[in-house]
Design a protein around this motif. Structure first.
Motif, PDB file in Angstrom:
ATOM      1  N   ALA A   1      -7.947  43.491  -6.928  1.00 51.21           N
ATOM      2  CA  ALA A   1      -8.502  44.358  -7.699  1.00 51.21           C
ATOM      3  C   ALA A   1     -10.277  44.351  -6.857  1.00 51.21           C
ATOM      4  CB  ALA A   1      -8.460  44.680  -8.875  1.00 51.21           C
ATOM      5  N   ARG A   2     -10.766  45.621  -6.994  1.00 51.39           N
ATOM      6  CA  ARG A   2     -12.405  45.492  -7.241  1.00 51.39           C
ATOM      7  C   ARG A   2     -13.222  44.107  -8.178  1.00 51.39           C
ATOM      8  NH1 ARG A   2     -15.163  47.825  -3.055  1.00 51.39           N
ATOM      9  NH2 ARG A   2     -13.987  49.407  -1.561  1.00 51.39           N
ATOM     10  N   HIS A   3     -14.152  43.789  -7.748  1.00 59.43           N
ATOM     11  CA  HIS A   3     -14.732  42.980  -8.940  1.00 59.43           C
ATOM     12  C   HIS A   3     -15.370  44.041  -9.962  1.00 59.43           C
ATOM     13  CE1 HIS A   3     -17.719  40.490 -10.251  1.00 59.43           C
ATOM     14  NE2 HIS A   3     -17.317  39.664  -9.133  1.00 59.43           N
ATOM     15  N   PRO A   4     -15.914  43.679 -11.078  1.00 63.81           N
ATOM     16  CA  PRO A   4     -15.290  44.737 -12.055  1.00 63.81           C
ATOM     17  C   PRO A   4     -17.337  44.526 -11.737  1.00 63.81           C
ATOM     18  CG  PRO A   4     -15.205  42.553 -13.381  1.00 63.81           C
ATOM     19  CD  PRO A   4     -15.096  42.541 -11.395  1.00 63.81           C
ATOM     20  N   SER A   5     -18.139  43.797 -11.431  1.00 64.20           N
ATOM     21  CA  SER A   5     -19.197  43.676 -11.633  1.00 64.20           C
ATOM     22  C   SER A   5     -20.018  44.109 -10.321  1.00 64.20           C
ATOM     23  CB  SER A   5     -19.885  42.524 -11.628  1.00 64.20           C
ATOM     24  OG  SER A   5     -19.952  41.796 -13.145  1.00 64.20           O
ATOM     25  N   HIS A   6     -18.942  43.800  -9.220  1.00 64.72           N
ATOM     26  CA  HIS A   6     -19.188  44.388  -7.392  1.00 64.72           C
ATOM     27  C   HIS A   6     -18.048  44.997  -6.883  1.00 64.72           C
ATOM     28  CE1 HIS A   6     -22.770  41.513  -9.155  1.00 64.72           C
ATOM     29  NE2 HIS A   6     -21.953  40.532  -8.848  1.00 64.72           N
TER      30      HIS A   6
ATOM     31  N   ALA B   1     -15.119  32.951 -14.181  1.00 60.97           N
ATOM     32  CA  ALA B   1     -16.065  33.736 -14.599  1.00 60.97           C
ATOM     33  C   ALA B   1     -16.003  35.548 -14.696  1.00 60.97           C
ATOM     34  CB  ALA B   1     -16.751  33.492 -13.085  1.00 60.97           C
ATOM     35  N   LEU B   2     -14.931  36.035 -14.415  1.00 60.96           N
ATOM     36  CA  LEU B   2     -14.530  37.424 -14.433  1.00 60.96           C
ATOM     37  C   LEU B   2     -14.453  37.555 -15.541  1.00 60.96           C
ATOM     38  CD1 LEU B   2     -13.551  37.984 -10.919  1.00 60.96           C
ATOM     39  CD2 LEU B   2     -15.815  38.638 -11.844  1.00 60.96           C
ATOM     40  N   GLY B   3     -13.227  36.673 -16.187  1.00 55.48           N
ATOM     41  CA  GLY B   3     -12.385  36.360 -17.934  1.00 55.48           C
ATOM     42  C   GLY B   3     -10.810  36.803 -17.509  1.00 55.48           C
ATOM     43  N   ILE B   4     -10.347  36.139 -16.049  1.00 55.02           N
ATOM     44  CA  ILE B   4      -9.658  36.186 -16.092  1.00 55.02           C
ATOM     45  C   ILE B   4      -8.595  34.990 -16.051  1.00 55.02           C
ATOM     46  CG2 ILE B   4      -7.636  36.328 -14.054  1.00 55.02           C
ATOM     47  CD1 ILE B   4     -10.207  38.218 -12.305  1.00 55.02           C
ATOM     48  N   GLU B   5      -7.693  35.119 -16.553  1.00 56.47           N
ATOM     49  CA  GLU B   5      -7.441  34.030 -17.359  1.00 56.47           C
ATOM     50  C   GLU B   5      -6.045  33.394 -16.380  1.00 56.47           C
ATOM     51  OE1 GLU B   5      -4.087  31.971 -20.934  1.00 56.47           O
ATOM     52  OE2 GLU B   5      -5.311  33.620 -21.089  1.00 56.47           O
ATOM     53  N   ALA B   6      -6.584  32.197 -15.567  1.00 52.66           N
ATOM     54  CA  ALA B   6      -5.295  32.350 -14.216  1.00 52.66           C
ATOM     55  C   ALA B   6      -5.646  31.151 -14.607  1.00 52.66           C
ATOM     56  CB  ALA B   6      -6.087  32.177 -13.330  1.00 52.66           C
ATOM     57  N   TRP B   7      -4.471  29.485 -13.894  1.00 53.40           N
ATOM     58  CA  TRP B   7      -4.465  28.102 -13.587  1.00 53.40           C
ATOM     59  C   TRP B   7      -4.264  28.148 -12.409  1.00 53.40           C
ATOM     60  CZ3 TRP B   7      -1.802  30.694 -17.549  1.00 53.40           C
ATOM     61  CH2 TRP B   7      -0.020  30.919 -16.848  1.00 53.40           C
ATOM     62  N   VAL B   8      -4.300  26.878 -12.036  1.00 56.90           N
ATOM     63  CA  VAL B   8      -3.083  26.190 -10.933  1.00 56.90           C
ATOM     64  C   VAL B   8      -2.117  25.230 -11.148  1.00 56.90           C
ATOM     65  CG1 VAL B   8      -3.541  24.891  -8.789  1.00 56.90           C
ATOM     66  CG2 VAL B   8      -5.797  26.156  -9.771  1.00 56.90           C
ATOM     67  N   GLU B   9      -1.150  25.141 -11.115  1.00 57.35           N
ATOM     68  CA  GLU B   9      -0.092  24.474 -11.458  1.00 57.35           C
ATOM     69  C   GLU B   9       0.934  23.890 -10.036  1.00 57.35           C
ATOM     70  OE1 GLU B   9       4.708  25.401 -12.188  1.00 57.35           O
ATOM     71  OE2 GLU B   9       3.495  26.885 -12.770  1.00 57.35           O
ATOM     72  N   ARG B  10       1.014  22.545 -10.509  1.00 59.07           N
ATOM     73  CA  ARG B  10       2.051  21.994  -9.471  1.00 59.07           C
ATOM     74  C   ARG B  10       3.152  21.655  -8.611  1.00 59.07           C
ATOM     75  NH1 ARG B  10       3.981  16.498  -9.325  1.00 59.07           N
ATOM     76  NH2 ARG B  10       3.806  15.312  -7.680  1.00 59.07           N
ATOM     77  N   VAL B  11       3.253  22.169  -7.957  1.00 55.33           N
ATOM     78  CA  VAL B  11       4.360  22.399  -7.630  1.00 55.33           C
ATOM     79  C   VAL B  11       5.394  21.827  -6.421  1.00 55.33           C
ATOM     80  CG1 VAL B  11       6.816  23.888  -6.551  1.00 55.33           C
ATOM     81  CG2 VAL B  11       5.027  24.707  -8.497  1.00 55.33           C
TER      82      VAL B  11
ATOM     83  N   VAL C   1       0.769  24.635  -4.414  1.00 55.04           N
ATOM     84  CA  VAL C   1      -0.007  24.443  -5.977  1.00 55.04           C
ATOM     85  C   VAL C   1       0.837  26.303  -5.985  1.00 55.04           C
ATOM     86  CG1 VAL C   1      -1.182  23.093  -6.195  1.00 55.04           C
ATOM     87  CG2 VAL C   1      -1.835  24.832  -4.421  1.00 55.04           C
ATOM     88  N   TYR C   2       0.897  26.516  -7.187  1.00 55.13           N
ATOM     89  CA  TYR C   2       0.716  28.168  -7.792  1.00 55.13           C
ATOM     90  C   TYR C   2      -0.329  28.292  -8.982  1.00 55.13           C
ATOM     91  CZ  TYR C   2       6.622  27.773  -7.459  1.00 55.13           C
ATOM     92  OH  TYR C   2       7.068  27.977  -6.966  1.00 55.13           O
ATOM     93  N   THR C   3      -1.210  29.883  -8.441  1.00 54.15           N
ATOM     94  CA  THR C   3      -2.052  29.732  -9.126  1.00 54.15           C
ATOM     95  C   THR C   3      -1.540  31.275  -9.588  1.00 54.15           C
ATOM     96  OG1 THR C   3      -4.103  29.392  -7.174  1.00 54.15           O
ATOM     97  CG2 THR C   3      -4.268  30.981  -8.853  1.00 54.15           C
ATOM     98  N   ASN C   4      -1.807  30.841 -10.795  1.00 56.82           N
ATOM     99  CA  ASN C   4      -0.433  31.931 -12.349  1.00 56.82           C
ATOM    100  C   ASN C   4      -1.072  32.543 -13.126  1.00 56.82           C
ATOM    101  OD1 ASN C   4       2.006  30.833 -11.174  1.00 56.82           O
ATOM    102  ND2 ASN C   4       1.584  29.068 -12.267  1.00 56.82           N
ATOM    103  N   THR C   5      -0.390  33.177 -12.955  1.00 58.20           N
ATOM    104  CA  THR C   5      -1.646  34.344 -14.442  1.00 58.20           C
ATOM    105  C   THR C   5      -0.477  34.527 -15.866  1.00 58.20           C
ATOM    106  OG1 THR C   5      -0.190  36.096 -13.589  1.00 58.20           O
ATOM    107  CG2 THR C   5      -3.038  36.342 -12.713  1.00 58.20           C
TER     108      THR C   5
END
Length: 368
Positions: A333-338, A219-229, A321-325
């Motif tokens: 970082a601070r939320h860009p809207s809040h 929702a913040l436009g941050i590309e991320a995904w969960v990887e099974r390890v 799990v890894y949560t990756n960029t």
């Protein structure tokens, strides 16, 4: 000296959502600075549902992922030592050193050397004969070399999280376990979280839910995904003494195809190993926690090739799990809207060792 904000209208200065590696250390660092901290977790940490489990994590100063990580891990070393001193438990961190294995051109060796040169990290470059002489359990292929870093070691993740949470409570943090946050929000000067049991207002909220944060990141436009390890544990095939932490360091090995395989000395009667990345993309809700025989066989094949004394009976495997960029960097970082909201994830599969330094960064961002 850091001084906590005291906003009487709020029930807490900071609400920390998620008390795994990052959240537990954030709660500790915030509370130690004098903040009124309230923490929430959907489980009872330390637990095995996310990214912060498995009995062992490597902490290393060299960073083949990029030299920019070195100053942060140096800060983390200092803070882990602080947690050890406060907890009076040297068992949180085993000082073992680490060896990086691969061809001289492999990223694990070449980029680690580059990060070490950039920050003057003491290392030893070893040819295959020198590796075999120092650690006879290793079997290196033609053209492989070793890079040894003495300062590195093994963190015990479950014990570290438990210790950080105990220290947070010691400094006054209020922790609500088995209590998932269902909703959060913010407006100028105030943020809030809602669970099935309460609604709590705070000056700042910290979102440190790891893979449970994926929808918020998108929702913040941050590309991320969960990887099974998958982490695999084997009983020794050879003499256990040769595999103990006094005789064998953890290792990160890159083969000729670029696969990175890492493992640990004998701890708790088993030898742990895993393939770094290369796992399928998933979500935490859809995560397959079963482990197929071929996954065990693949891990065994690497042990048989590089550390045959460890390739004994398969003991068990565990899914992490890894949560990756995309660039492998962290997002803290601070939320860009809040501005009242701090987002503290993802950490791309290498975050645990940095946890107390990230906790300190969160405290800085919160103005505590």
């Amino acid at each position: 000296m850091h001084r906590a904000r005291r906003v009487i209208a709020h029930e807490a200065d900071v609400a920390v959502v998620g008390l795994g590696a990052m959240g537990s250390c954030a709660a500790w660092r915030l509370a130690k600075r004098g903040a009124r901290v309230v923490g929430f977790d959907r489980f009872r940490p330390p637990h095995a549902a996310g990214s912060s489990h498995g009995g062992s994590r490597i902490i290393r100063e060299l960073a083949f992922e990029g030299p920019h990580f070195v100053p942060l891990v140096r800060r983390a070393f200092t803070l882990w030592d602080e947690l050890i001193a406060e907890s009076r438990s040297s068992a949180l961190l085993l000082r073992t050193g680490i060896v990086y294995l691969g061809s001289p051109e492999s990223s694990v060796v070449a980029q680690s050397l580059k990060s070490g040169a950039a920050h003057d990290v003491a290392t030893e470059f070893l040819d295959s004969d020198q590796v075999a002489s120092r650690w006879p359990a290793f079997r290196l292929g033609a053209g492989m070399v070793g890079l040894y870093e003495k300062r590195a070691g093994v963190l015990r993740p479950e014990s570290c999280i438990a210790a950080a949470l105990r220290r947070a409570e010691h400094y006054g943090a209020e922790l609500h376990l088995d209590e998932p946050v269902l909703e959060w929000g913010a407006r100028a000067g105030m943020a809030w979280v809602r669970t099935a049991r309460r609604r709590l207002e705070a000056g700042t909220i910290v979102l440190a839910m790891g893979p449970w944060l994926l929808d918020d990141l998108k929702a913040l436009g941050i590309e991320a995904w969960v990887e099974r390890v998958v982490q695999h544990y084997f009983e020794p095939a050879g003499t256990a003494e040769a595999l103990g932490p006094e005789r064998l360091p953890p290792y990160i090995c890159e083969d000729e195809s670029g696969v990175i395989f890492y493992g640990f000395p004998l701890l708790d009667g088993v030898v742990k190993c895993a393939i770094h990345h290369r796992g399928e993309s998933t979500t935490i809700e859809a995560l397959d926690r079963s482990v197929a025989p071929e996954e065990v066989d693949r891990a065994r094949s690497y042990l048989e090739r590089f550390l045959p004394a460890a390739a004994g009976r398969h003991h068990h495997s565990a899914v992490c799990v890894y949560t990756n960029t995309p660039d492998g960097k962290f997002h803290v970082a601070r939320h860009p809207s809040h501005r009242e909201v701090i987002v503290a994830s993802p950490c791309s599969g290498i975050g645990f060792k940095f946890a107390p330094a990230i906790g300190d960064t969160i405290a800085d961002l919160a103005g505590i």
